[in-house]
Motif scaffolding. Structure first.
Motif, PDB file in Angstrom:
ATOM      1  N   UNK A 178       0.926  -1.096   0.110  1.00 41.59           N
ATOM      2  CA  UNK A 178      -0.063   0.074   0.027  1.00 41.59           C
ATOM      3  C   UNK A 178       0.928   1.112  -0.008  1.00 41.59           C
ATOM      4  N   UNK A 179       1.919   1.289   0.688  1.00 44.33           N
ATOM      5  CA  UNK A 179       2.921   2.325   0.714  1.00 44.33           C
ATOM      6  C   UNK A 179       3.471   2.528  -0.820  1.00 44.33           C
ATOM      7  N   UNK A 180       3.902   1.571  -1.536  1.00 46.04           N
ATOM      8  CA  UNK A 180       4.524   1.676  -2.685  1.00 46.04           C
ATOM      9  C   UNK A 180       3.352   2.276  -3.628  1.00 46.04           C
ATOM     10  N   UNK A 181       2.151   1.725  -3.382  1.00 48.50           N
ATOM     11  CA  UNK A 181       1.077   1.929  -4.338  1.00 48.50           C
ATOM     12  C   UNK A 181       0.965   3.785  -4.042  1.00 48.50           C
ATOM     13  N   UNK A 182       0.762   4.141  -2.890  1.00 45.33           N
ATOM     14  CA  UNK A 182       0.619   5.355  -2.692  1.00 45.33           C
ATOM     15  C   UNK A 182       1.533   6.265  -3.121  1.00 45.33           C
ATOM     16  N   UNK A 183       2.973   5.763  -3.147  1.00 46.49           N
ATOM     17  CA  UNK A 183       3.956   6.529  -3.482  1.00 46.49           C
ATOM     18  C   UNK A 183       3.778   6.763  -5.160  1.00 46.49           C
ATOM     19  N   UNK A 184       3.804   5.493  -5.657  1.00 46.63           N
ATOM     20  CA  UNK A 184       3.737   5.689  -7.192  1.00 46.63           C
ATOM     21  C   UNK A 184       2.490   6.687  -7.720  1.00 46.63           C
ATOM     22  N   UNK A 185       1.524   6.498  -6.900  1.00 45.16           N
ATOM     23  CA  UNK A 185       0.196   7.657  -7.271  1.00 45.16           C
ATOM     24  C   UNK A 185       0.532   9.005  -6.885  1.00 45.16           C
ATOM     25  N   UNK A 186       1.342   9.221  -6.062  1.00 46.70           N
ATOM     26  CA  UNK A 186       1.949  10.695  -5.797  1.00 46.70           C
ATOM     27  C   UNK A 186       2.850  11.151  -6.851  1.00 46.70           C
ATOM     28  N   UNK A 187       3.612  10.226  -7.597  1.00 48.06           N
ATOM     29  CA  UNK A 187       4.428  10.623  -8.478  1.00 48.06           C
ATOM     30  C   UNK A 187       3.753  10.923  -9.672  1.00 48.06           C
ATOM     31  N   UNK A 188       2.760  10.030  -9.751  1.00 49.12           N
ATOM     32  CA  UNK A 188       2.026  10.165 -11.117  1.00 49.12           C
ATOM     33  C   UNK A 188       1.271  11.524 -11.304  1.00 49.12           C
ATOM     34  N   UNK A 189       0.729  11.832  -9.785  1.00 46.33           N
ATOM     35  CA  UNK A 189      -0.056  13.232  -9.834  1.00 46.33           C
ATOM     36  C   UNK A 189       0.864  14.434  -9.993  1.00 46.33           C
ATOM     37  N   UNK A 190       2.049  14.270  -9.422  1.00 41.54           N
ATOM     38  CA  UNK A 190       2.983  15.268  -9.604  1.00 41.54           C
ATOM     39  C   UNK A 190       3.579  15.708 -10.988  1.00 41.54           C
ATOM     40  N   UNK A 191       3.825  14.582 -11.803  1.00 38.13           N
ATOM     41  CA  UNK A 191       4.262  14.374 -13.051  1.00 38.13           C
ATOM     42  C   UNK A 191       2.919  15.134 -14.002  1.00 38.13           C
ATOM     43  N   UNK A 192       1.722  14.497 -13.634  1.00 33.75           N
ATOM     44  CA  UNK A 192       0.645  14.988 -14.298  1.00 33.75           C
ATOM     45  C   UNK A 192       0.363  16.523 -14.284  1.00 33.75           C
ATOM     46  N   UNK A 193       0.711  17.169 -12.879  1.00 35.95           N
ATOM     47  CA  UNK A 193       0.482  18.561 -12.695  1.00 35.95           C
ATOM     48  C   UNK A 193       1.692  19.437 -13.545  1.00 35.95           C
ATOM     49  N   UNK A 194       2.928  18.796 -13.298  1.00 35.22           N
ATOM     50  CA  UNK A 194       3.762  19.579 -14.299  1.00 35.22           C
ATOM     51  C   UNK A 194       3.848  19.384 -15.657  1.00 35.22           C
ATOM     52  N   UNK A 195       2.887  18.371 -16.202  1.00 30.60           N
ATOM     53  CA  UNK A 195       2.812  18.341 -17.496  1.00 30.60           C
ATOM     54  C   UNK A 195       1.598  19.380 -17.971  1.00 30.60           C
ATOM     55  N   UNK A 196       0.600  19.552 -17.183  1.00 31.81           N
ATOM     56  CA  UNK A 196      -0.389  20.499 -17.223  1.00 31.81           C
ATOM     57  C   UNK A 196       0.144  21.924 -17.271  1.00 31.81           C
ATOM     58  N   UNK A 197       0.927  21.978 -16.183  1.00 35.80           N
ATOM     59  CA  UNK A 197       1.594  23.356 -16.078  1.00 35.80           C
ATOM     60  C   UNK A 197       2.418  23.898 -17.456  1.00 35.80           C
ATOM     61  N   UNK A 198       3.239  22.776 -18.209  1.00 30.75           N
ATOM     62  CA  UNK A 198       4.086  23.427 -18.918  1.00 30.75           C
ATOM     63  C   UNK A 198       3.199  23.511 -20.135  1.00 30.75           C
ATOM     64  N   UNK A 199       1.961  22.757 -20.386  1.00 28.22           N
ATOM     65  CA  UNK A 199       1.014  22.670 -21.440  1.00 28.22           C
ATOM     66  C   UNK A 199       0.353  24.072 -21.489  1.00 28.22           C
ATOM     67  N   UNK A 200       0.154  24.549 -20.060  1.00 22.69           N
ATOM     68  CA  UNK A 200      -1.000  25.812 -20.008  1.00 22.69           C
ATOM     69  C   UNK A 200       0.204  27.043 -20.564  1.00 22.69           C
ATOM     70  N   UNK A 201       1.326  26.837 -20.245  1.00 24.02           N
ATOM     71  CA  UNK A 201       2.533  27.812 -20.556  1.00 24.02           C
ATOM     72  C   UNK A 201       2.381  28.047 -22.120  1.00 24.02           C
ATOM     73  N   UNK A 202       2.559  26.651 -22.479  1.00 17.82           N
ATOM     74  CA  UNK A 202       2.696  26.717 -24.038  1.00 17.82           C
ATOM     75  C   UNK A 202       1.354  27.286 -24.911  1.00 17.82           C
ATOM     76  N   UNK A 203       0.283  26.593 -24.357  1.00 19.85           N
ATOM     77  CA  UNK A 203      -0.684  27.257 -24.940  1.00 19.85           C
ATOM     78  C   UNK A 203      -0.962  28.752 -24.722  1.00 19.85           C
ATOM     79  N   UNK A 204      -0.594  29.365 -23.398  1.00 17.38           N
ATOM     80  CA  UNK A 204      -0.568  30.816 -23.389  1.00 17.38           C
ATOM     81  C   UNK A 204       0.434  31.514 -24.494  1.00 17.38           C
ATOM     82  N   UNK A 205       1.303  30.856 -24.565  1.00 16.91           N
ATOM     83  CA  UNK A 205       2.339  31.467 -25.637  1.00 16.91           C
ATOM     84  C   UNK A 205       1.680  31.384 -26.991  1.00 16.91           C
ATOM     85  N   UNK A 206       0.856  30.509 -27.314  1.00 15.34           N
ATOM     86  CA  UNK A 206       0.401  30.153 -28.764  1.00 15.34           C
ATOM     87  C   UNK A 206      -0.960  31.121 -28.918  1.00 15.34           C
TER      88      UNK A 206
END
Length: 300
Positions: A178-206
């Motif tokens: 369970x601990x390993x699953x929670x850690x992987x889920x946390x990493x996935x959410x952080x990566x998803x948030x970083x991707x959305x932030x980068x995509x929003x910056x690119x969309x703003x530039x576009x």
């Protein structure tokens, strides 16, 4: 007389042959011989090959010089962070001093086995669970040092010590999963948030680039339509320009504000002159005759 001499010679030869057979020993290539003469250790270590001992006086002990692989039975203990585990290991050792291995200890194999079990239990109590699972090299070195110190006095050299397996309780396995699953889920959410932030910056530039050229938005719209049509869909959605909707909304608000104002003026003018309201006046008041009549009556 001759017969007696012959018989004596034959007897002596037989006795000599029996003596040789009784005292002959063969030491193998991977062994060394330790001789005890009347219970005292002889300094000479017999090398591999054929050797002789005095029957009834000397006793030859053969010592194996090969590396011995000895499994350590699984030991159950409690780690420093209060987790019950079962750990088993394997010890590799060899004899470097045959005389010490024979004289200093009764059974060097049994002694090494008991020392390995004791050291393994000690290392379990001094370590955390994370160290047992991920930092085994350091624990192996600690086990080797703990075994090598007393083994030197027995003529034995510890070549290597390895922890083979660490068994955990089922409840601990489920908690760790369970601990390993929670850690992987946390990493996935952080990566998803970083991707959305980068995509929003690119969309703003576009968007900033397209705002400078209005025709670029229309080209992008046409590209989207082509991409949707390429999927062979039965339904094609055509986006409606937002600018046109805003223009129509502003036009509707302007016309709605102008119509009531004109109706009041048309209805009040005849009343001020003292003339009855006409049908034309009602039509100018917004196209509703009852409202025009009520306005004209109120004014009179």
């Amino acid at each position: 007389m001759v017969e007696e001499l012959v018989m004596a010679a034959v007897g002596a030869a037989s006795a000599g042959a029996a003596y040789v057979v009784a005292g002959a020993r063969v030491v193998k290539q991977y062994e060394r011989g330790v001789v005890l003469r009347l219970g005292r250790l002889r300094d000479e270590i017999r090398p591999p090959g054929f050797t002789m001992v005095i029957p009834g006086v000397d006793r030859l002990r053969k010592v194996n010089m090969q590396i011995v692989t000895m499994p350590v039975p699984a030991q159950e203990g409690i780690t420093r962070d209060n987790v019950t585990v079962r750990v088993d290991a394997v010890v590799y050792f060899k004899v470097v001093n045959p005389a010490e291995a024979v004289i200093a200890v009764e059974d060097y194999r049994f002694a090494v086995s008991q020392m390995a079990q004791t050291s393994l239990r000690s290392i379990i109590g001094k370590s955390d669970l994370d160290d047992l699972l991920s930092n085994r090299e350091k624990l192996n070195q600690g086990l080797e040092l703990m075994l090598d110190s007393p083994a030197i006095g027995w003529g034995v050299q510890i070549d290597r010590v390895e922890i083979k397996d660490v068994s955990l309780p089922e409840t601990m396995k489920r908690s760790m999963s369970r601990q390993a699953e929670a850690e992987r889920e946390r990493r996935a959410r952080v990566i998803n948030a970083d991707a959305e932030l980068l995509a929003s910056k690119k969309l703003a530039e576009a968007a900033a680039t397209m705002s400078e050229q209005p025709s670029a938005l229309q080209l992008r719209l046409l590209q989207t339509i082509v991409a949707v049509a390429a999927e062979k869909n039965s339904t094609l959605v055509l986006p409606f320009p937002v600018e046109l909707l805003r223009f129509l909304e502003r036009a509707g608000q302007g016309s709605g504000a102008a119509v009531p104002a004109g109706g009041v003026a048309a209805a009040g003018a005849p009343a001020a002159a003292g003339e009855p309201a006409s049908a034309g006046g009602a039509g100018a008041a917004g196209g509703t005759a009852p409202e025009a009549e009520r306005s004209a009556g109120g004014a009179a």
